[in-house]
Design an enzyme around this catalytic site. Sequence first.
Site, mmCIF file in Angstrom:
data_model
loop_
_atom_site.group_PDB
_atom_site.id
_atom_site.type_symbol
_atom_site.label_atom_id
_atom_site.label_comp_id
_atom_site.label_asym_id
_atom_site.label_seq_id
_atom_site.Cartn_x
_atom_site.Cartn_y
_atom_site.Cartn_z
ATOM 1 N N SER A 46 27.245 25.919 41.137
ATOM 2 C CA SER A 46 27.531 27.354 41.031
ATOM 3 C C SER A 46 27.655 27.982 42.409
ATOM 4 O O SER A 46 28.472 28.881 42.612
ATOM 5 C CB SER A 46 26.465 28.070 40.199
ATOM 6 O OG SER A 46 25.180 27.835 40.691
ATOM 7 N N GLU A 47 26.848 27.528 43.383
ATOM 8 C CA GLU A 47 27.024 27.984 44.767
ATOM 9 C C GLU A 47 26.686 26.880 45.762
ATOM 10 O O GLU A 47 25.862 26.001 45.486
ATOM 11 C CB GLU A 47 26.155 29.210 45.089
ATOM 12 C CG GLU A 47 26.769 30.529 44.670
ATOM 13 C CD GLU A 47 26.144 31.117 43.427
ATOM 14 O OE1 GLU A 47 26.475 32.253 43.081
ATOM 15 O OE2 GLU A 47 25.323 30.423 42.798
ATOM 16 N N THR A 48 27.342 26.960 46.904
ATOM 17 C CA THR A 48 27.096 26.071 48.038
ATOM 18 C C THR A 48 26.944 26.932 49.282
ATOM 19 O O THR A 48 27.724 27.863 49.502
ATOM 20 C CB THR A 48 28.255 25.075 48.225
ATOM 21 O OG1 THR A 48 28.359 24.255 47.052
ATOM 22 C CG2 THR A 48 28.037 24.188 49.434
#
Length: 306
Positions: A46-48
């Site tokens: 979902s996020e990096t």
Amino acid sequence: MRMLNYNLLDVFTTTLFGGNQLAVFSNGEGLTSEQMQMIAKELNLSETVFLFPPTTERRHFKLKIFTPAMELPFAGHPTIGTAFLLGEKKMTPYSHDGLTALTVEENIGLVPLHLYAENGEITKAEMIQPIPEVTDQMLDYKACATLLSLDEQDLDTELPIQTISAGIPFLFIPIKSLEAMKKIQFRMDVWQKLFSNDENKRHIFAFSVETEQEDAHVHSRMFAPAMGISEDPATGSASGPLGFYLVENKLIEHHDGLITIISEQGIEMGRPSRIEITLERIEGKISKVLVGGSAVIIGEGSLRLP
């Protein structure tokens, strides 16, 4: 060939394979936005996060945050997870018992953080969020019910459907029951037709004050196709606005002082999350919003980049 090292974490949980997944690359220097976006898309979390040196004095790191589809100005679980990682990996000094303050830079600006430790172990990371603002209101309960594959009577029509933002706008849809929350099936066709073209209605947050866990106050689900996220197991950037909604609409009684709200999220995805929202209210107005939780470092790796 350049090797990029990263850590994998589960955020807003104390157990492996719960919470929200996150990758944090320890050195993003020299990477272009296009390269970071490609890496985030490749990992498909979902996020990096990519860490950079701060651009101003006395800041600990600069964070660049990407979903598989876009760069974000700010995000909750990446900020909390990165702060937890900085402490665990001794990348920032912290008190072995009690609270330590630190500040990171994000595209939205400076984000103040707290690290909590007991006997030298990090127990919680917490961020101070901007005071949320109501930016829009939607009166079409039928459209929102259709979006979620629910009947209109499943929505609490005595409460407003509001867009509230602390950096990223979320459309908050009140649901009457836990049973209805579990029936939600997000309809992409309805979202594309009625919601996708309005930045105040793109990111959908459904909630109910019926919960599974005894000590939780609200049961949450978040859908963000515009970010490349079909459903999010834990959404820190929406949690401050959620707490704001609950207090301002008197779903949680609160007088002046501090109140802590527990949001359970990700249960339907098999990734249960626990998000702690703390609000301070002075003379009837919310004056401070904090969002926190724990995290688990689940692994590490490297990525080859030409």
